[in-house]
Motif scaffolding. Structure first.
Motif, mmCIF file in Angstrom:
data_model
loop_
_atom_site.group_PDB
_atom_site.id
_atom_site.type_symbol
_atom_site.label_atom_id
_atom_site.label_comp_id
_atom_site.label_asym_id
_atom_site.label_seq_id
_atom_site.Cartn_x
_atom_site.Cartn_y
_atom_site.Cartn_z
ATOM 1 N N LEU A 142 -2.290 15.394 -36.570
ATOM 2 C CA LEU A 142 -1.315 16.522 -36.501
ATOM 3 C C LEU A 142 -2.359 17.929 -36.868
ATOM 4 N N PRO A 143 -3.272 17.992 -35.804
ATOM 5 C CA PRO A 143 -4.160 19.217 -36.124
ATOM 6 C C PRO A 143 -3.763 20.443 -36.481
ATOM 7 N N ASP A 144 -2.558 20.697 -36.025
ATOM 8 C CA ASP A 144 -2.007 22.198 -36.382
ATOM 9 C C ASP A 144 -1.358 22.315 -37.713
ATOM 10 N N ALA A 145 -1.155 21.219 -38.377
ATOM 11 C CA ALA A 145 -0.430 21.253 -39.647
ATOM 12 C C ALA A 145 -1.527 21.513 -40.849
ATOM 13 N N GLU A 146 -0.986 22.069 -41.960
ATOM 14 C CA GLU A 146 -1.646 22.347 -43.142
ATOM 15 C C GLU A 146 -1.399 21.129 -43.921
ATOM 16 N N ILE A 147 -2.350 20.377 -44.497
ATOM 17 C CA ILE A 147 -2.231 18.917 -45.125
ATOM 18 C C ILE A 147 -2.930 19.029 -46.671
ATOM 19 N N ALA A 148 -2.025 18.680 -47.511
ATOM 20 C CA ALA A 148 -2.560 18.832 -49.144
ATOM 21 C C ALA A 148 -2.356 17.582 -49.653
ATOM 22 N N LEU A 149 -2.897 17.098 -50.690
ATOM 23 C CA LEU A 149 -2.687 16.186 -51.921
ATOM 24 C C LEU A 149 -1.529 16.774 -52.762
ATOM 25 N N VAL A 150 -0.672 16.056 -53.107
ATOM 26 C CA VAL A 150 0.558 16.495 -54.029
ATOM 27 C C VAL A 150 0.430 15.442 -55.227
ATOM 28 N N ASP A 151 0.971 16.108 -56.502
ATOM 29 C CA ASP A 151 1.362 15.339 -57.409
ATOM 30 C C ASP A 151 2.571 14.772 -57.151
ATOM 31 N N GLY A 152 2.724 13.389 -57.035
ATOM 32 C CA GLY A 152 4.077 12.704 -56.548
ATOM 33 C C GLY A 152 5.002 12.718 -57.735
ATOM 34 N N GLU A 153 4.693 12.833 -59.022
ATOM 35 C CA GLU A 153 5.596 12.921 -60.103
ATOM 36 C C GLU A 153 6.640 13.987 -60.024
ATOM 37 N N TYR A 154 6.056 15.111 -59.762
ATOM 38 C CA TYR A 154 7.084 16.575 -59.440
ATOM 39 C C TYR A 154 7.769 16.555 -58.372
ATOM 40 N N PHE A 155 7.584 15.349 -57.504
ATOM 41 C CA PHE A 155 8.599 15.232 -56.220
ATOM 42 C C PHE A 155 9.483 14.266 -56.428
ATOM 43 N N SER A 156 9.294 13.229 -57.377
ATOM 44 C CA SER A 156 9.953 11.908 -57.359
ATOM 45 C C SER A 156 10.476 11.627 -58.902
ATOM 46 N N TRP A 157 9.973 12.128 -59.882
ATOM 47 C CA TRP A 157 10.377 11.788 -61.181
ATOM 48 C C TRP A 157 11.527 12.694 -61.469
ATOM 49 N N TYR A 158 12.764 12.029 -61.682
ATOM 50 C CA TYR A 158 14.056 12.774 -61.805
ATOM 51 C C TYR A 158 14.582 12.908 -63.299
ATOM 52 N N GLY A 159 13.505 12.953 -64.250
ATOM 53 C CA GLY A 159 13.866 12.930 -65.534
ATOM 54 C C GLY A 159 13.623 14.257 -66.020
ATOM 55 N N VAL B 105 5.586 19.499 -36.997
ATOM 56 C CA VAL B 105 5.273 19.638 -38.357
ATOM 57 C C VAL B 105 4.557 20.727 -38.607
ATOM 58 N N ASP B 106 4.682 21.520 -40.021
ATOM 59 C CA ASP B 106 3.857 22.602 -40.585
ATOM 60 C C ASP B 106 2.923 22.315 -41.704
ATOM 61 N N VAL B 107 3.674 21.684 -42.321
ATOM 62 C CA VAL B 107 3.108 21.002 -43.910
ATOM 63 C C VAL B 107 3.107 19.731 -43.904
ATOM 64 N N VAL B 108 2.045 18.924 -44.256
ATOM 65 C CA VAL B 108 1.911 17.494 -44.739
ATOM 66 C C VAL B 108 1.507 17.426 -46.045
ATOM 67 N N MET B 109 2.383 16.808 -46.668
ATOM 68 C CA MET B 109 2.202 16.425 -48.225
ATOM 69 C C MET B 109 1.815 15.049 -48.538
ATOM 70 N N LEU B 110 0.703 14.728 -48.965
ATOM 71 C CA LEU B 110 0.152 13.250 -49.271
ATOM 72 C C LEU B 110 0.398 12.993 -50.783
ATOM 73 N N SER B 111 1.378 12.219 -51.111
ATOM 74 C CA SER B 111 1.656 11.954 -52.609
ATOM 75 C C SER B 111 0.621 11.219 -53.283
ATOM 76 N N SER B 112 0.653 11.422 -54.594
ATOM 77 C CA SER B 112 -0.516 10.759 -55.266
ATOM 78 C C SER B 112 0.187 9.273 -55.841
ATOM 79 N N GLU B 113 1.553 9.039 -55.480
ATOM 80 C CA GLU B 113 2.107 7.687 -55.820
ATOM 81 C C GLU B 113 3.448 7.731 -54.844
ATOM 82 N N PRO B 114 3.808 6.416 -54.567
ATOM 83 C CA PRO B 114 3.387 4.951 -55.077
ATOM 84 C C PRO B 114 1.843 4.525 -54.449
ATOM 85 N N TYR B 115 1.633 5.299 -53.330
ATOM 86 C CA TYR B 115 0.168 5.041 -52.637
ATOM 87 C C TYR B 115 -0.612 6.444 -53.133
ATOM 88 N N PRO B 116 -2.093 6.078 -53.542
ATOM 89 C CA PRO B 116 -2.855 6.969 -54.145
ATOM 90 C C PRO B 116 -3.379 7.711 -52.813
#
Length: 261
Positions: free
Chosen positions: A228-245, A204-215
């Motif tokens: 995953l000590p070598d991966a870059e880890i970031a909190l992301v806004d889940g709406e932009y990844f999972s809202w399909y409207g 893994v190079d990049v870890v994304m932790l979604s704001s939803e459904p788990y905060p």
């Protein structure tokens, strides 16, 4: 009695719906936002408690419960002529119960292209095809700005305790791919649970932790960094990844704003 027309929803189900629906209930947050964007707010009578966009939806419309726990009597009292649901968001039991007194049109979204098809369906069904087509053109044009390839592997978490991630055959996976990333668990399906050992063994190079459904919060970054000590880890806004409207209009800009992009 309104004129009825035969339509087929995204699950391949045949139903009869009003030729011009006037009393619509939306059981899906991202689809509620889409209806407002398409100028249909005056035809919406009910939404779920999770329909947070736009803010006025829950303020001005009747809240009929959640996506998986619907107050059937509230729905009946609204006398809807069309209900819009989604295969993943809503349960089969709810759909079957609602169909006893109202037409229920279901979307089925697993890819970006599925979302595009849903726009066209909704445009035709609700007589706003021109606006829907323009929306599709705008979104596709904006996503072309993300047309890049990378060998980086991403891992997108949707839940903790147990850890769950988005794998193949999900809308999130489709957005990752359009962003140029490879899904680190692309060989798996849907939303698998992973043990700490399984996570540690992933490349893994990049870890994304979604704001939803788990905060996910900052503390979870430390927990995953241990695995995953070598991966870059970031909190992301889940709406932009999972809202399909219509939220997809802002997705490319948001993705470009993330520092690891």
């Amino acid at each position: 009695m309104y004129k009825q027309v035969e339509v087929i929803d995204q699950m391949g189900r045949k139903l009869f719906a009003p030729a011009f629906p006037k009393r619509i209930i939306s059981l899906v947050p991202s689809q509620t936002e889409l209806l407002y964007y398409l100028g249909l707010k005056d035809r919406i009578v009910g939404v779920t408690k999770f329909c947070v966009h736009p803010q006025e939806a829950r303020q001005n419309k009747v809240v009929i419960g959640g996506t998986k726990k619907v107050h059937i009597n509230k729905v009946k009292d609204l006398e809807p002529d069309l209900i819009l649901g989604n295969k993943e968001e809503n349960t089969l039991d709810i759909v079957l119960e609602l169909e006893q007194f109202c037409s229920v049109w279901m979307s089925d979204i697993n890819t970006f292209n599925d979302a595009v098809k849903m726009f066209f369906h909704i445009g035709t069904l609700l007589k706003v095809s021109k606006k829907a087509n323009l929306l599709v053109n705008t979104i596709e044009q904006q996503f072309r700005s993300l047309n890049r390839a990378t060998k980086q592997k991403a891992l997108y978490f949707i839940w903790a305790n147990p850890y769950m991630v988005a794998a193949s055959n999900t809308f999130i996976n489709s957005i990752l791919e359009k962003s140029g990333y490879q899904n680190a668990v692309g060989r798996l399906e849907r939303y698998p649970q992973l043990t700490e050992k399984e996570i540690t063994n992933l490349e893994v190079d990049v870890v994304m932790l979604s704001s939803e459904p788990y905060p996910f919060k900052e503390k979870h970054k430390d927990e995953l960094k241990r695995l995953l000590p070598d991966a870059e880890i970031a909190l992301v806004d889940g709406e932009y990844f999972s809202w399909y409207g219509s939220r997809l209009l802002g997705t490319p800009k948001y993705l470009n704003s993330l520092h690891f992009f």
